[in-house]
Design an enzyme around this catalytic site. Structure first.
Site, PDB file in Angstrom:
ATOM      1  N   ASP B  85      -6.100  10.041  -0.163  1.00  0.00           N
ATOM      2  CA  ASP B  85      -5.622   8.686  -0.343  1.00  0.00           C
ATOM      3  C   ASP B  85      -6.656   7.846  -1.091  1.00  0.00           C
ATOM      4  OD1 ASP B  85      -2.802   8.340  -0.319  1.00  0.00           O
ATOM      5  OD2 ASP B  85      -2.983   8.882   2.117  1.00  0.00           O
ATOM      6  N   HIS B 119      -1.746   3.519   2.830  1.00  0.00           N
ATOM      7  CA  HIS B 119      -1.873   4.731   3.586  1.00  0.00           C
ATOM      8  C   HIS B 119      -3.456   4.755   4.006  1.00  0.00           C
ATOM      9  CE1 HIS B 119       1.410   6.566   0.806  1.00  0.00           C
ATOM     10  NE2 HIS B 119       1.789   5.775   1.435  1.00  0.00           N
ATOM     11  N   TYR B 123      -5.063   5.167   7.885  1.00  0.00           N
ATOM     12  CA  TYR B 123      -5.991   6.185   8.623  1.00  0.00           C
ATOM     13  C   TYR B 123      -6.905   5.661   9.576  1.00  0.00           C
ATOM     14  CZ  TYR B 123      -3.551   8.962   5.261  1.00  0.00           C
ATOM     15  OH  TYR B 123      -2.801   9.613   4.572  1.00  0.00           O
ATOM     16  N   GLU B 205       0.188  15.474  -4.815  1.00  0.00           N
ATOM     17  CA  GLU B 205       1.106  14.706  -4.009  1.00  0.00           C
ATOM     18  C   GLU B 205       2.162  15.864  -3.341  1.00  0.00           C
ATOM     19  OE1 GLU B 205       0.978  10.997  -4.320  1.00  0.00           O
ATOM     20  OE2 GLU B 205       1.109  10.781  -6.398  1.00  0.00           O
ATOM     21  N   ASP B 238       6.986   7.537   1.032  1.00  0.00           N
ATOM     22  CA  ASP B 238       6.131   7.296  -0.141  1.00  0.00           C
ATOM     23  C   ASP B 238       5.955   8.107  -0.942  1.00  0.00           C
ATOM     24  OD1 ASP B 238       6.327   4.625   1.017  1.00  0.00           O
ATOM     25  OD2 ASP B 238       4.351   4.423   1.540  1.00  0.00           O
ATOM     26  N   GLU B 239       5.189   9.271  -0.411  1.00  0.00           N
ATOM     27  CA  GLU B 239       4.789  10.447  -1.166  1.00  0.00           C
ATOM     28  C   GLU B 239       6.008  11.105  -1.854  1.00  0.00           C
ATOM     29  OE1 GLU B 239       1.775  10.574  -2.084  1.00  0.00           O
ATOM     30  OE2 GLU B 239       0.787   9.707  -0.601  1.00  0.00           O
ATOM     31  N   HIS B 242       6.600   9.103  -4.960  1.00  0.00           N
ATOM     32  CA  HIS B 242       5.405   9.417  -5.898  1.00  0.00           C
ATOM     33  C   HIS B 242       5.759  10.824  -6.659  1.00  0.00           C
ATOM     34  CE1 HIS B 242       2.767   6.817  -3.133  1.00  0.00           C
ATOM     35  NE2 HIS B 242       3.963   6.352  -4.016  1.00  0.00           N
TER      36      HIS B 242
END
Lengths: 133, 376
Positions: B85, B119, B123, B205, B238-239, B242
């Site tokens: 990320d 993202h 973390y 991704e 989200d990924e 994408h």
């Protein structure tokens, strides 16, 4: 974003659509199923899916014949012969370009006639086992 | 071909290709060449979340109780995702924005990249909670050889594209000597770099993230580190979006209607694209070996994770019409489905089971059918 809910009072006039995979009838789509994807999964058809709400596009499937109605607008650009099973229902009989291998299908098996059993049995078998008739 | 942030030549953006046409001037969305990007933007905005919304305080207790080899699995995955990320939070902006020529695509790239920064922030939120000194984790990312090995492979395609397009904007086409090295800059070379970069982003991704996702969800299947899994679930949602967008961009490139030269390049680079997929899959399998070097965790081991990498690689390659060298198999981690399914993502306590909601939206479309059962 809006979508048109299917009108079940209207739909009930129609017979339940038959879903086939490459010409082989696999299931009857009735009102127990919310989406085409759910129906396929129930029959253990191998289909890849992820978000299950029409935005990741991973369950994209080719339609050989038939039409679908979307429960919500898919976020994926689809060709005329593609559908997203996670957010649609069949609109009449439909034939999908998926493999029926491993799926649980009801087939009529002709068995040699023993004395007290009927000649034709309906059995749930796995499509990859040898099937006659 | 100097780059201008506001090109004053009037043009019709509807006629421009996605990339390397005339750079975007007016950010207008009333007319769109590819409406799908507008839909992606809307969806991404409706997905908005903040890491602080998720309570991860129980994770500290869970983490302390994990055996050493599982701590290693957990922390290593977080490090790797932080790296991914970190790259994705800036690179699409730096690499693609100077080349893009459609307003809706430009905005999508910005929206996409922005969500990756969330993202990254999450973390920190997770790591700050489970260790006393986050630096131990973050500092190791640029020292850990297993992570660096893959970092250079991911960054390479971006870096090459950025280098070419910078030289192009500064000096135009031709052979240019930069830092004692002669590089050939042509529009075609840039397009080729762009295509391969897009493939590598798609791989990032579509495959790389999923190895860590599998581990995080495997912990949560055992009811440990559940706060972390909630966050990862939001990230996975989200990924998926994408991933849809990069697959779509690749599909438009393959199609050739947008830019015929790009379709030629795509065809020419087919083998390279396949190699990018396979190399990434093999690297991820090596990573699985590193993760489980001191022992497996309950429900997941090196073998199953490698099977999963192959399975998912085949599916992703199918989606962009590439032939996979791995044989088709059924999903080795069937429970992943429950975690990736977006409608069970809980956004706010009062919004259980609804993954996205738009505030203040009114459904103003009404169909004649709605009145069918009305009796007067």
């Amino acid at each position: 974003m809006t979508f048109k809910p299917i009108n079940f009072s209207k739909a009930s006039f129609k017979k339940a659509p038959i879903v086939s995979l490459q010409g082989m009838p696999v299931l009857l789509f009735n009102q127990q199923h919310q989406t085409l994807l759910e129906a396929l999964e129930q029959k253990k058809v191998k289909i890849f899916s992820e978000c299950r709400s029409g935005f990741c596009g991973q369950c994209k499937t080719k339609v050989i014949s038939g039409q679908v109605t979307y429960l919500k607008e898919p976020l994926v650009e689809l060709e005329a012969d593609e559908c997203l099973p996670c957010c649609c229902v069949p609109d009449g009989d439909i034939d999908l370009a998926l493999s029926a291998e491993g799926a649980e299908v009801v087939v009529r098996v002709a068995t040699p006639k023993p004395a007290n059993t009927p000649a034709i049995n309906s059995e749930v078998v796995s499509a990859n086992t040898t099937v006659q008739g | 071909m100097a780059y201008s942030t506001f090109c004053q030549t009037p043009n019709n953006a509807m006629l421009e290709p996605m990339f390397l046409g005339q750079s975007v001037n007016v950010a207008r969305y009333d007319q769109q060449k590819y409406e799908v990007f507008e839909k992606l933007i809307e969806k991404q905005l409706s997905f908005f979340w903040r890491p602080e919304e998720v309570d991860v305080s129980r994770d500290k207790i869970d983490y302390a109780a994990l055996p050493e080899h599982e701590k290693h699995i957990f922390i290593s995955n977080l490090k790797y995702q932080t790296l991914l990320d970190s790259i994705q939070g800036r690179s699409p902006n730096v690499a693609f924005l100077p080349l893009v020529s459609l307003p809706e695509l430009e905005t999508w790239i910005e929206t996409w990249s922005f969500s990756e920064t969330i993202h990254s922030r999450s973390y920190t939120h997770i790591i700050r909670n489970i260790v006393n000194d986050p630096s131990i984790v973050f500092d190791d990312i640029v020292e850990n050889e297993e992570i660096l090995k893959r970092a250079s492979d991911i960054a390479n395609y971006y870096d090459h594209l950025i280098k070419l397009s910078q030289a192009y904007h500064l000096l135009g086409e031709g052979n240019h000597e930069i830092d004692g090295e002669v590089i050939e800059v042509t529009k075609r070379e840039i397009k080729k770099a762009l295509y391969l970069c897009m493939v590598s982003v798609n791989v990032l991704e579509a495959i790389r993230f999923y190895v860590s996702f599998a581990c995080s969800f495997a912990f949560a299947e055992r009811k440990v580190m559940e706060g972390n899994a909630k966050i990862i679930r939001l990230i996975a949602r989200d990924e998926a979006l994408h991933l849809n967008s990069t697959q779509h961009i690749l599909k438009i490139m393959h199609g050739g209607k947008d830019d015929p030269e790009m379709a030629e390049i795509a065809k020419e680079c087919e083998q390279t694209a396949i190699d990018i997929f396979v190399k990434a899959a093999e690297q991820e399998k090596e990573w699985a070996k590193y993760l489980f070097k001191d022992g497996s965790m309950i429900g997941l081991n090196e073998h199953i994770l490698c099977q999963y990498v192959e399975y998912i690689t085949t599916e992703r390659m199918k989606a962009v019409n590439l032939a996979s060298p791995y044989e088709e198999k059924s999903n080795p981690l069937p429970w992943m489905k429950n975690w990736l399914e977006s409608d069970s993502v809980q956004v706010a306590p009062q919004e259980v089971e609804v993954s996205s909601y738009l505030v203040g939206q009114i459904d103003s479309s009404i169909d004649e059918d709605e009145f069918a059962d009305f009796d007067l």
